[in-house]
Design a protein around this motif. Structure first.
Motif, PDB file in Angstrom:
ATOM      1  N   CYS A 186       0.807  -1.226   0.000  1.00  0.00           N
ATOM      2  CA  CYS A 186       0.000   0.000   0.000  1.00  0.00           C
ATOM      3  C   CYS A 186       0.840   1.274   0.000  1.00  0.00           C
ATOM      4  O   CYS A 186       0.329   2.349  -0.308  1.00  0.00           O
ATOM      5  CB  CYS A 186      -0.920   0.019   1.220  1.00  0.00           C
ATOM      6  N   HIS A 187       2.088   1.180   0.406  1.00  0.00           N
ATOM      7  CA  HIS A 187       2.962   2.353   0.501  1.00  0.00           C
ATOM      8  C   HIS A 187       4.221   2.140  -0.332  1.00  0.00           C
ATOM      9  O   HIS A 187       4.724   1.025  -0.427  1.00  0.00           O
ATOM     10  CB  HIS A 187       3.402   2.590   1.954  1.00  0.00           C
ATOM     11  N   ALA A 188       4.737   3.221  -0.875  1.00  0.00           N
ATOM     12  CA  ALA A 188       6.046   3.229  -1.526  1.00  0.00           C
ATOM     13  C   ALA A 188       6.879   4.289  -0.816  1.00  0.00           C
ATOM     14  O   ALA A 188       6.343   5.129  -0.084  1.00  0.00           O
ATOM     15  CB  ALA A 188       5.920   3.557  -3.007  1.00  0.00           C
ATOM     16  N   VAL A 189       8.160   4.249  -1.016  1.00  0.00           N
ATOM     17  CA  VAL A 189       9.033   5.221  -0.378  1.00  0.00           C
ATOM     18  C   VAL A 189       8.744   6.628  -0.896  1.00  0.00           C
ATOM     19  O   VAL A 189       8.612   7.572  -0.116  1.00  0.00           O
ATOM     20  CB  VAL A 189      10.520   4.849  -0.592  1.00  0.00           C
ATOM     21  N   ASP A 190       8.612   6.779  -2.213  1.00  0.00           N
ATOM     22  CA  ASP A 190       8.597   8.120  -2.804  1.00  0.00           C
ATOM     23  C   ASP A 190       7.378   8.458  -3.655  1.00  0.00           C
ATOM     24  O   ASP A 190       7.364   9.489  -4.329  1.00  0.00           O
ATOM     25  CB  ASP A 190       9.851   8.305  -3.636  1.00  0.00           C
ATOM     26  N   ARG A 191       6.347   7.641  -3.640  1.00  0.00           N
ATOM     27  CA  ARG A 191       5.136   7.969  -4.410  1.00  0.00           C
ATOM     28  C   ARG A 191       3.916   7.341  -3.740  1.00  0.00           C
ATOM     29  O   ARG A 191       4.011   6.317  -3.091  1.00  0.00           O
ATOM     30  CB  ARG A 191       5.255   7.497  -5.856  1.00  0.00           C
ATOM     31  N   LYS A 192       2.788   7.988  -3.938  1.00  0.00           N
ATOM     32  CA  LYS A 192       1.533   7.496  -3.384  1.00  0.00           C
ATOM     33  C   LYS A 192       1.112   6.232  -4.122  1.00  0.00           C
ATOM     34  O   LYS A 192       1.183   6.169  -5.338  1.00  0.00           O
ATOM     35  CB  LYS A 192       0.461   8.572  -3.542  1.00  0.00           C
ATOM     36  N   LEU A 193       0.687   5.244  -3.386  1.00  0.00           N
ATOM     37  CA  LEU A 193       0.062   4.053  -3.959  1.00  0.00           C
ATOM     38  C   LEU A 193      -1.374   4.059  -3.445  1.00  0.00           C
ATOM     39  O   LEU A 193      -2.125   4.970  -3.727  1.00  0.00           O
ATOM     40  CB  LEU A 193       0.804   2.780  -3.553  1.00  0.00           C
ATOM     41  N   VAL A 194      -1.733   3.068  -2.670  1.00  0.00           N
ATOM     42  CA  VAL A 194      -3.043   3.060  -2.013  1.00  0.00           C
ATOM     43  C   VAL A 194      -3.036   4.100  -0.891  1.00  0.00           C
ATOM     44  O   VAL A 194      -3.975   4.856  -0.709  1.00  0.00           O
ATOM     45  CB  VAL A 194      -3.372   1.658  -1.464  1.00  0.00           C
ATOM     46  N   GLY A 195      -1.943   4.112  -0.151  1.00  0.00           N
ATOM     47  CA  GLY A 195      -1.745   5.083   0.923  1.00  0.00           C
ATOM     48  C   GLY A 195      -0.630   6.044   0.549  1.00  0.00           C
ATOM     49  O   GLY A 195      -0.019   5.925  -0.517  1.00  0.00           O
ATOM     50  N   PRO A 196      -0.342   6.986   1.414  1.00  0.00           N
ATOM     51  CA  PRO A 196       0.699   7.969   1.128  1.00  0.00           C
ATOM     52  C   PRO A 196       2.078   7.326   1.081  1.00  0.00           C
ATOM     53  O   PRO A 196       2.292   6.252   1.642  1.00  0.00           O
ATOM     54  CB  PRO A 196       0.596   8.943   2.306  1.00  0.00           C
ATOM     55  N   SER A 197       3.007   8.012   0.416  1.00  0.00           N
ATOM     56  CA  SER A 197       4.388   7.520   0.419  1.00  0.00           C
ATOM     57  C   SER A 197       4.977   7.709   1.821  1.00  0.00           C
ATOM     58  O   SER A 197       4.494   8.537   2.605  1.00  0.00           O
ATOM     59  CB  SER A 197       5.235   8.295  -0.601  1.00  0.00           C
ATOM     60  N   PHE A 198       6.001   6.972   2.101  1.00  0.00           N
ATOM     61  CA  PHE A 198       6.674   7.130   3.395  1.00  0.00           C
ATOM     62  C   PHE A 198       7.282   8.524   3.511  1.00  0.00           C
ATOM     63  O   PHE A 198       7.310   9.114   4.595  1.00  0.00           O
ATOM     64  CB  PHE A 198       7.735   6.052   3.589  1.00  0.00           C
ATOM     65  N   GLN A 199       7.753   9.076   2.397  1.00  0.00           N
ATOM     66  CA  GLN A 199       8.313  10.424   2.433  1.00  0.00           C
ATOM     67  C   GLN A 199       7.227  11.465   2.716  1.00  0.00           C
ATOM     68  O   GLN A 199       7.479  12.445   3.420  1.00  0.00           O
ATOM     69  CB  GLN A 199       9.050  10.725   1.129  1.00  0.00           C
ATOM     70  N   SER A 257       0.576   3.616  16.938  1.00  0.00           N
ATOM     71  CA  SER A 257      -0.807   3.223  17.232  1.00  0.00           C
ATOM     72  C   SER A 257      -1.585   2.968  15.940  1.00  0.00           C
ATOM     73  O   SER A 257      -2.345   2.003  15.834  1.00  0.00           O
ATOM     74  CB  SER A 257      -1.493   4.319  18.049  1.00  0.00           C
ATOM     75  N   LYS A 258      -1.365   3.816  14.938  1.00  0.00           N
ATOM     76  CA  LYS A 258      -2.075   3.649  13.657  1.00  0.00           C
ATOM     77  C   LYS A 258      -1.648   2.353  12.968  1.00  0.00           C
ATOM     78  O   LYS A 258      -2.477   1.649  12.403  1.00  0.00           O
ATOM     79  CB  LYS A 258      -1.811   4.838  12.745  1.00  0.00           C
ATOM     80  N   VAL A 259      -0.362   2.023  13.028  1.00  0.00           N
ATOM     81  CA  VAL A 259       0.102   0.773  12.415  1.00  0.00           C
ATOM     82  C   VAL A 259      -0.522  -0.410  13.156  1.00  0.00           C
ATOM     83  O   VAL A 259      -1.045  -1.339  12.534  1.00  0.00           O
ATOM     84  CB  VAL A 259       1.646   0.675  12.436  1.00  0.00           C
ATOM     85  N   LYS A 260      -0.478  -0.376  14.466  1.00  0.00           N
ATOM     86  CA  LYS A 260      -0.980  -1.494  15.267  1.00  0.00           C
ATOM     87  C   LYS A 260      -2.499  -1.657  15.134  1.00  0.00           C
ATOM     88  O   LYS A 260      -2.995  -2.771  14.948  1.00  0.00           O
ATOM     89  CB  LYS A 260      -0.612  -1.274  16.734  1.00  0.00           C
ATOM     90  N   ASN A 261      -3.236  -0.549  15.225  1.00  0.00           N
ATOM     91  CA  ASN A 261      -4.699  -0.614  15.311  1.00  0.00           C
ATOM     92  C   ASN A 261      -5.432  -0.247  14.029  1.00  0.00           C
ATOM     93  O   ASN A 261      -6.654  -0.388  13.964  1.00  0.00           O
ATOM     94  CB  ASN A 261      -5.174   0.303  16.444  1.00  0.00           C
ATOM     95  N   GLY A 262      -4.715   0.249  13.035  1.00  0.00           N
ATOM     96  CA  GLY A 262      -5.351   0.708  11.806  1.00  0.00           C
ATOM     97  C   GLY A 262      -5.910   2.103  11.984  1.00  0.00           C
ATOM     98  O   GLY A 262      -5.803   2.699  13.054  1.00  0.00           O
ATOM     99  N   GLY A 263      -6.481   2.650  10.938  1.00  0.00           N
ATOM    100  CA  GLY A 263      -7.052   3.987  11.036  1.00  0.00           C
ATOM    101  C   GLY A 263      -7.558   4.455   9.690  1.00  0.00           C
ATOM    102  O   GLY A 263      -7.378   3.792   8.669  1.00  0.00           O
ATOM    103  N   SER A 264      -8.191   5.629   9.690  1.00  0.00           N
ATOM    104  CA  SER A 264      -8.673   6.213   8.443  1.00  0.00           C
ATOM    105  C   SER A 264      -8.924   7.695   8.644  1.00  0.00           C
ATOM    106  O   SER A 264      -8.965   8.186   9.766  1.00  0.00           O
ATOM    107  CB  SER A 264      -9.961   5.527   7.984  1.00  0.00           C
ATOM    108  N   GLY A 265      -9.092   8.383   7.521  1.00  0.00           N
ATOM    109  CA  GLY A 265      -9.487   9.774   7.567  1.00  0.00           C
ATOM    110  C   GLY A 265      -8.367  10.788   7.454  1.00  0.00           C
ATOM    111  O   GLY A 265      -8.613  11.911   7.064  1.00  0.00           O
ATOM    112  N   VAL A 266      -7.149  10.432   7.778  1.00  0.00           N
ATOM    113  CA  VAL A 266      -6.041  11.390   7.720  1.00  0.00           C
ATOM    114  C   VAL A 266      -5.588  11.601   6.280  1.00  0.00           C
ATOM    115  O   VAL A 266      -5.308  12.717   5.867  1.00  0.00           O
ATOM    116  CB  VAL A 266      -4.863  10.920   8.610  1.00  0.00           C
ATOM    117  N   TRP A 267      -5.549  10.526   5.492  1.00  0.00           N
ATOM    118  CA  TRP A 267      -5.031  10.590   4.119  1.00  0.00           C
ATOM    119  C   TRP A 267      -6.115  10.293   3.083  1.00  0.00           C
ATOM    120  O   TRP A 267      -5.816  10.074   1.926  1.00  0.00           O
ATOM    121  CB  TRP A 267      -3.887   9.592   3.956  1.00  0.00           C
ATOM    122  N   GLY A 268      -7.336  10.249   3.495  1.00  0.00           N
ATOM    123  CA  GLY A 268      -8.411   9.938   2.558  1.00  0.00           C
ATOM    124  C   GLY A 268      -9.355   8.915   3.160  1.00  0.00           C
ATOM    125  O   GLY A 268      -9.277   8.575   4.336  1.00  0.00           O
TER     126      GLY A 268
END
Length: 115
Positions: A44-57, A75-86
């Motif tokens: 879902c993530h790439a270092v330098d470009r958006k995929l499903v979620g934001p890039s790590f950069q 906490s977001k990694v452990k429990n999941g989440g939504s709304g911050v990036w879409g």
């Protein structure tokens, strides 16, 4: 017959050298990157470009200077989440150890460097 031994020996030497080279490249990769690769983060993530979620950069830039970022992101990694990036939710990764999560989060907050 001797020729077969030489070829087999060359193949064996090539395989051993390849093993050491692969190990060296794995050792060069940061721990966070290795853990991210082995826990499906890169799906879902790439270092330098958006995929499903934001890039790590992008994540590193958003949380730069936020002293609470490591705890929030862990906490977001452990429990999941939504709304911050879409609207697409991030699934929970409850099987990841807290130590692995901290390592990945620290790596991401540094901008996901390759070394």
């Amino acid at each position: 017959m001797k020729r077969g031994v030489i070829v087999v020996g060359s193949v064996l030497v090539g395989a051993v050298v390849g093993l050491f080279v692969s190990s060296a490249h794995a050792a060069d990769a940061p721990g966070g990157q290795s853990i991210a690769n082995s826990n499906a983060c890169m799906g879902c993530h790439a270092v330098d470009r958006k995929l499903v979620g934001p890039s790590f950069q992008q994540i590193a830039a958003k949380y730069k200077g936020d002293a609470q970022a490591p705890a929030k992101l862990a906490s977001k990694v452990k429990n999941g989440g939504s709304g911050v990036w879409g609207m697409i939710p991030m699934p929970a990764h409850q099987s990841m150890s807290d130590a692995d999560i901290r390592t990945v989060v620290d790596w991401v907050l540094k901008g996901a460097p390759s070394k």
